[in-house]
Design a protein around this motif. Structure first.
Motif, PDB file in Angstrom:
ATOM      1  N   LEU A  99     -28.271  54.648  51.780  1.00  0.00           N
ATOM      2  CA  LEU A  99     -27.252  54.775  50.678  1.00  0.00           C
ATOM      3  C   LEU A  99     -26.771  56.401  50.857  1.00  0.00           C
ATOM      4  O   LEU A  99     -25.721  57.008  50.855  1.00  0.00           O
ATOM      5  CB  LEU A  99     -27.768  54.355  49.585  1.00  0.00           C
ATOM      6  N   LYS A 100     -27.785  57.200  50.711  1.00  0.00           N
ATOM      7  CA  LYS A 100     -27.759  58.635  50.780  1.00  0.00           C
ATOM      8  C   LYS A 100     -26.978  59.248  52.142  1.00  0.00           C
ATOM      9  O   LYS A 100     -26.292  60.058  51.991  1.00  0.00           O
ATOM     10  CB  LYS A 100     -29.028  59.536  50.603  1.00  0.00           C
ATOM     11  N   GLU A 101     -27.599  58.662  53.087  1.00  0.00           N
ATOM     12  CA  GLU A 101     -26.817  59.120  54.251  1.00  0.00           C
ATOM     13  C   GLU A 101     -25.234  58.692  54.374  1.00  0.00           C
ATOM     14  O   GLU A 101     -24.741  59.458  54.870  1.00  0.00           O
ATOM     15  CB  GLU A 101     -27.255  58.283  55.546  1.00  0.00           C
ATOM     16  N   PHE A 102     -24.863  57.396  53.822  1.00  0.00           N
ATOM     17  CA  PHE A 102     -23.670  56.993  53.603  1.00  0.00           C
ATOM     18  C   PHE A 102     -22.644  58.038  52.804  1.00  0.00           C
ATOM     19  O   PHE A 102     -21.553  58.448  53.225  1.00  0.00           O
ATOM     20  CB  PHE A 102     -23.401  55.554  53.195  1.00  0.00           C
ATOM     21  N   THR A 109     -38.540  48.127  51.409  1.00  0.00           N
ATOM     22  CA  THR A 109     -37.160  47.969  52.158  1.00  0.00           C
ATOM     23  C   THR A 109     -36.321  48.405  51.226  1.00  0.00           C
ATOM     24  O   THR A 109     -35.246  49.142  51.743  1.00  0.00           O
ATOM     25  CB  THR A 109     -36.868  46.435  52.157  1.00  0.00           C
ATOM     26  N   ALA A 110     -36.532  48.419  49.761  1.00  0.00           N
ATOM     27  CA  ALA A 110     -35.504  48.929  48.947  1.00  0.00           C
ATOM     28  C   ALA A 110     -35.457  50.317  48.930  1.00  0.00           C
ATOM     29  O   ALA A 110     -34.457  51.091  48.790  1.00  0.00           O
ATOM     30  CB  ALA A 110     -35.786  48.362  47.342  1.00  0.00           C
ATOM     31  N   GLU A 111     -36.704  51.060  48.884  1.00  0.00           N
ATOM     32  CA  GLU A 111     -37.026  52.359  49.109  1.00  0.00           C
ATOM     33  C   GLU A 111     -35.885  53.086  50.579  1.00  0.00           C
ATOM     34  O   GLU A 111     -35.320  53.895  50.426  1.00  0.00           O
ATOM     35  CB  GLU A 111     -38.188  52.792  49.192  1.00  0.00           C
ATOM     36  N   HIS A 112     -36.140  52.213  51.571  1.00  0.00           N
ATOM     37  CA  HIS A 112     -35.531  52.451  52.990  1.00  0.00           C
ATOM     38  C   HIS A 112     -34.120  52.367  52.754  1.00  0.00           C
ATOM     39  O   HIS A 112     -33.357  53.235  53.295  1.00  0.00           O
ATOM     40  CB  HIS A 112     -36.106  51.498  53.945  1.00  0.00           C
ATOM     41  N   HIS A 113     -33.559  51.230  51.948  1.00  0.00           N
ATOM     42  CA  HIS A 113     -32.025  51.072  51.719  1.00  0.00           C
ATOM     43  C   HIS A 113     -31.578  52.284  51.062  1.00  0.00           C
ATOM     44  O   HIS A 113     -30.377  52.630  51.384  1.00  0.00           O
ATOM     45  CB  HIS A 113     -32.015  49.927  50.996  1.00  0.00           C
ATOM     46  N   CYS A 114     -32.267  52.936  50.295  1.00  0.00           N
ATOM     47  CA  CYS A 114     -31.824  54.145  49.419  1.00  0.00           C
ATOM     48  C   CYS A 114     -31.595  55.082  50.200  1.00  0.00           C
ATOM     49  O   CYS A 114     -30.503  56.018  50.214  1.00  0.00           O
ATOM     50  CB  CYS A 114     -32.865  54.573  48.304  1.00  0.00           C
TER      51      CYS A 114
END
Length: 78
Positions: A27-30, A19-24
């Motif tokens: 963050l990069k997309e944002f 989940t943390a990896e996916h959240h990254c």
């Protein structure tokens, strides 16, 4: 010179690391969509059931990240 701040999201449970990896990814997309600069985006496994995702930004840029992304906590980055 502005300090660097680490904005952190906490994830718990058996899938915390994934989940943390996916959240990254988000963050990069944002940062790409909003054309914002940052120092680092990464995740870190703390234990089998606890991981974090984080973004390190300049203190001057922190309000936009804090207000739009709602991190769980933050700290001064080394």
């Amino acid at each position: 010179m502005s300090r660097k701040l680490k904005l952190i999201w906490d994830f718990r449970g058996p899938n915390a690391k994934k989940t943390a990896e996916h959240h990254c990814i988000h963050l990069k997309e944002f940062t790409t969509l909003e054309k914002l600069s940052f120092h680092k985006i990464d995740s870190e496994k703390i234990s089998d059931f606890y991981a974090i995702a984080y973004i390190t930004v300049s203190e001057n840029d922190m309000p936009i990240f804090r207000d739009r992304l709602k991190p769980h906590r933050g700290e001064v980055a080394p």
